[in-house]
Design a protein around this motif. Structure first.
Motif, PDB file in Angstrom:
ATOM      1  N   PRO A 207      49.651  79.470 111.605  1.00  0.00           N
ATOM      2  CA  PRO A 207      48.875  80.712 111.735  1.00  0.00           C
ATOM      3  C   PRO A 207      49.561  81.918 111.090  1.00  0.00           C
ATOM      4  O   PRO A 207      48.894  82.887 110.723  1.00  0.00           O
ATOM      5  CB  PRO A 207      48.760  80.926 113.248  1.00  0.00           C
ATOM      6  CG  PRO A 207      49.041  79.602 113.853  1.00  0.00           C
ATOM      7  CD  PRO A 207      49.942  78.869 112.934  1.00  0.00           C
ATOM      8  N   ASP A 208      50.891  81.856 110.937  1.00  0.00           N
ATOM      9  CA  ASP A 208      51.590  82.985 110.320  1.00  0.00           C
ATOM     10  C   ASP A 208      51.720  82.817 108.807  1.00  0.00           C
ATOM     11  O   ASP A 208      52.329  83.662 108.148  1.00  0.00           O
ATOM     12  CB  ASP A 208      53.006  83.111 110.915  1.00  0.00           C
ATOM     13  CG  ASP A 208      52.943  83.553 112.369  1.00  0.00           C
ATOM     14  OD1 ASP A 208      52.001  84.302 112.694  1.00  0.00           O
ATOM     15  OD2 ASP A 208      53.804  83.120 113.157  1.00  0.00           O
ATOM     16  N   CYS A 209      51.184  81.785 108.301  1.00  0.00           N
ATOM     17  CA  CYS A 209      51.285  81.509 106.866  1.00  0.00           C
ATOM     18  C   CYS A 209      52.759  81.480 106.442  1.00  0.00           C
ATOM     19  O   CYS A 209      53.157  82.085 105.440  1.00  0.00           O
ATOM     20  CB  CYS A 209      50.532  82.571 106.069  1.00  0.00           C
ATOM     21  SG  CYS A 209      49.218  81.864 105.089  1.00  0.00           S
ATOM     22  N   THR A 210      53.552  80.807 107.211  1.00  0.00           N
ATOM     23  CA  THR A 210      54.989  80.716 106.930  1.00  0.00           C
ATOM     24  C   THR A 210      55.230  80.080 105.555  1.00  0.00           C
ATOM     25  O   THR A 210      54.520  79.153 105.162  1.00  0.00           O
ATOM     26  CB  THR A 210      55.667  79.839 108.015  1.00  0.00           C
ATOM     27  OG1 THR A 210      55.398  80.441 109.270  1.00  0.00           O
ATOM     28  CG2 THR A 210      57.168  79.714 107.796  1.00  0.00           C
ATOM     29  N   TRP A 211      56.206  80.613 104.866  1.00  0.00           N
ATOM     30  CA  TRP A 211      56.562  80.052 103.553  1.00  0.00           C
ATOM     31  C   TRP A 211      57.294  78.740 103.764  1.00  0.00           C
ATOM     32  O   TRP A 211      58.335  78.683 104.434  1.00  0.00           O
ATOM     33  CB  TRP A 211      57.451  81.045 102.798  1.00  0.00           C
ATOM     34  CG  TRP A 211      58.084  80.474 101.562  1.00  0.00           C
ATOM     35  CD1 TRP A 211      59.406  80.233 101.362  1.00  0.00           C
ATOM     36  CD2 TRP A 211      57.413  80.091 100.357  1.00  0.00           C
ATOM     37  NE1 TRP A 211      59.607  79.717 100.102  1.00  0.00           N
ATOM     38  CE2 TRP A 211      58.396  79.628  99.460  1.00  0.00           C
ATOM     39  CE3 TRP A 211      56.073  80.085  99.946  1.00  0.00           C
ATOM     40  CZ2 TRP A 211      58.092  79.160  98.184  1.00  0.00           C
ATOM     41  CZ3 TRP A 211      55.775  79.619  98.661  1.00  0.00           C
ATOM     42  CH2 TRP A 211      56.770  79.174  97.806  1.00  0.00           C
ATOM     43  N   VAL A 212      56.732  77.679 103.258  1.00  0.00           N
ATOM     44  CA  VAL A 212      57.350  76.355 103.381  1.00  0.00           C
ATOM     45  C   VAL A 212      57.495  75.774 101.979  1.00  0.00           C
ATOM     46  O   VAL A 212      56.501  75.541 101.290  1.00  0.00           O
ATOM     47  CB  VAL A 212      56.471  75.406 104.243  1.00  0.00           C
ATOM     48  CG1 VAL A 212      57.150  74.047 104.398  1.00  0.00           C
ATOM     49  CG2 VAL A 212      56.200  76.019 105.619  1.00  0.00           C
TER      50      VAL A 212
END
Ligand SMILES: Nc1ncnc2c1ncn2[C@@H]1O[C@H](COP(=O)(O)OP(=O)(O)OP(=O)(O)O)[C@@H](O)[C@H]1O
Ligand SMILES: O=P(O)(O)OC[C@H]1O[C@](O)(CO)[C@@H](O)[C@@H]1O
Ligand SMILES: [Mg+2]
Length: 537
Positions: free
Chosen positions: A155-160
């Motif tokens: 949901p936080d659009c984490t950079w992966v």
């Protein structure tokens, strides 16, 4: 973050790998179908044919990511690394021996006396790819799921970071060139650039020192049809083949079973097989690779994705696509001129694209002459106040003419099902182009409004031509990399271009679904901006 939640429609999304490895992930984004991602929502329009249903799938029972786990990101990355690991012959044959590469970048000519024994192994500069080199699959960091085209894992659009294997020549090879018998096969429909890839594979194999190179005629069929003889290939034979379209070897759909193909490989002594084709061909290539593993055969199976439809996952594009788009310009321009020169003229052009509207979208964008672009991924009505036909009337009233570009897979719901498949199991589609032509004529006749409708179907013309320069270069790099991958001992892999870099993918990942146009992508939005068309629903 909380404030965003109402706008987010998370859906349970199976990654391509879920077809194979029991994983599924939550997708957060605009709620519209996404594609070209490791996170895929399967759109309703997807006609998943033999490719998918012949593979085992336990995805429905798959667990999803627990984002409350502080380690979810590293677990995701580990899973990703495992999914995109490229199979190697030592996975099944741990004792397979490696040798210093015979592919030497400093070699002037293969016969140069200086380098007759190849470069000494202590040479410092070599120009090889390290097996641990990686390329980033995704390069945009979306800061919010509401960013246009956002593909977010959480949901936080984490950079992966998602890394895939870099393609190219390795220092160690797992085949002695003099022991190699390499074969090339081209399957499915035609595609500009097939001959360019064949040519580069042959040339590169010879640079490694391979003497036995053959072409299998007419796709997989050539493995079982005894009346079809192998075609010996050499630099001399392929020197000018890229100057014409088609495939030197011929293509076909359908053909023998996987075990028959592997029997034939064994009988012929083939230990490197280069398979040029689309989703179906790659499903076959992967099955051949698995069968070789089962039989403990030291055989490298390497695919080169071929499709004008550009429907292979994860790749910037597939070879032949650019050329097809370019060739489509002629048809669009003719339709435009016909429409523009007629009183109330309407030009309709149907372009290939069974599941995906990439050709129609890019051709519309490139031409700047299209008023309405219709693709399988975006539903539309023909009739009604918001339908295509009433917009056409508006265009005739305001501009005097209009041009429509429709992808062959679009609007199939309007057509009677044919309930037939081709030899490979692909569903035979109804003709949406003819349908729109007929409905348009009927509509304008019905309302007593003059309209001069011209229909152009350039179907095979856009794929039976030779590759343009851009595709020629792509084919060159892909063909060379296919050979480097095989010599490096990889099997069950395919080559691709990813963010302008060249990579190897494990085959199952790229064929898990057809890649489709994301209706929420910037590119589709650009197409809408360019045509000025409204929503037709
Ligand atoms: N799931 C599968 N397993 C094994 N072989 C397959 C599978 N699907 C298709 N094939 C074989 O692969 C070959 C090509 O398949 P297909 O006709 O679908 O073309 P394609 O590779 O998808 O290319 P195109 O983009 O032109 O459709 C055929 O010979 C077919 O029998
Ligand atoms: O008529 P054929 O040879 O079966 O090929 C048609 C198909 O080939 C493609 O160009 C490539 O898959 C599709 O868009 C099209 O439906
Ligand atoms: Mg196909």
């Amino acid at each position: 973050m909380d404030a965003l939640l109402p706008a987010i429609k998370p859906g349970l999304v199976h990654s391509p790998a879920s077809t194979f490895r029991d994983h599924a992930f939550l997708f957060f984004g605009s709620g519209r179908p996404v594609n070209n991602s490791n996170l895929i929502r399967i759109p309703k329009i997807m006609k998943v044919k033999a490719v998918a249903h012949k593979q085992s799938s336990t995805a429905s029972s798959a667990p999803s990511i627990d984002f409350s786990d502080p380690d979810w990101k590293s677990k995701y990355q580990q899973d990703f690394e495992a999914r995109f690991n490229i199979p190697h012959i030592t996975d099944v044959l741990p004792d397979a021996v490696s040798y210093p590469s015979t592919f030497c970048l400093k070699m002037r000519t293969p016969l140069s006396p200086d380098f007759a024994e190849r470069y000494p192994s202590d040479e410092e500069w070599h120009g090889y790819i390290n097996n641990r080199d990686r390329v980033l699959l995704k390069v945009i960091h979306y800061s919010s799921p509401t960013s246009a085209g956002a593909e977010c894992i959480d949901p936080d659009c984490t950079w992966v970071e998602q890394w895939v294997h870099r393609a190219g020549p390795r220092e160690k090879i797992y085949f002695k060139p003099e022991e190699v018998k390499a074969a090339i096969v081209t399957c499915g429909g035609l595609c500009p650039g097939l001959n360019d890839v064949i040519r580069q594979i042959v040339i590169t194999l010879e640079i490694y020192g391979v003497k036995k190179i053959v072409g299998i005629p007419f796709g997989y069929r050539g493995f079982s049809d005894e009346s079809l003889a192998e075609m010996p290939l050499s630099r001399k034979v392929v020197q000018n083949v890229h100057l014409s379209g088609g495939s030197l070897l011929g293509v076909s759909r359908g053909g023998p079973s996987v075990s028959e193909i592997v029997d034939s490989l064994e009988e012929r002594g083939i230990n490197m097989l280069f398979v040029l084709g689309g989703n179906g061909t790659h499903a076959g290539a992967n099955a051949i690779h698995e069968e070789c593993n089962k039989r403990q055969l030291k055989v490298a199976i390497v695919g080169v994705p071929k499709t004008i439809d550009n429907d292979i996952l994860f790749m910037d594009k597939t070879f032949g696509f650019d050329t097809a788009v370019e060739e489509a310009q002629r048809a669009i321009n003719s339709a435009y001129i016909e429409a523009h020169s007629a009183y109330h003229g309407i030009g309709i052009v149907k372009l290939m694209g069974r599941n995906s509207g990439f050709i129609a979208m890019q051709a519309s964008l490139a031409s700047g002459q299209i008023d309405i672009c219709l693709i399988p991924e975006v539903p539309f009505n023909l009739h009604g106040p918001h339908g295509v036909l009433s917009h056409l009337k508006y265009l005739l009233e305001t501009k005097g003419s209009a041009v429509v570009c429709v992808a062959e897979g679009a609007g199939q719901d309007f057509l009677e099902k044919i309930n037939a498949t081709d030899a490979s199991g692909n569903i035979i589609l109804g003709d949406i182009g003819v349908h729109i032509q007929q409905e348009t004529k009927k509509y304008f006749k019905g309302i007593g409004f003059p309209a001069d409708v011209k229909y152009i179907d350039p179907t095979y013309m856009i794929r039976a031509c030779r590759a343009n320069a851009s595709d020629g270069i792509l084919c060159t790099v892909l063909g060379q990399n296919a050979v480097h991958g095989a010599f490096a001992g990889y099997s069950g892999i395919t080559v691709g271009i990813c963010n302008t870099h060249y990579v190897y993918f494990p085959i199952p990942e790229v064929i898990a679904q057809s890649k489709v146009v994301d209706p929420n992508s910037r590119m589709w939005h650009r197409c809408l901006t360019s045509t000025g068309q409204p929503d037709f629903v």
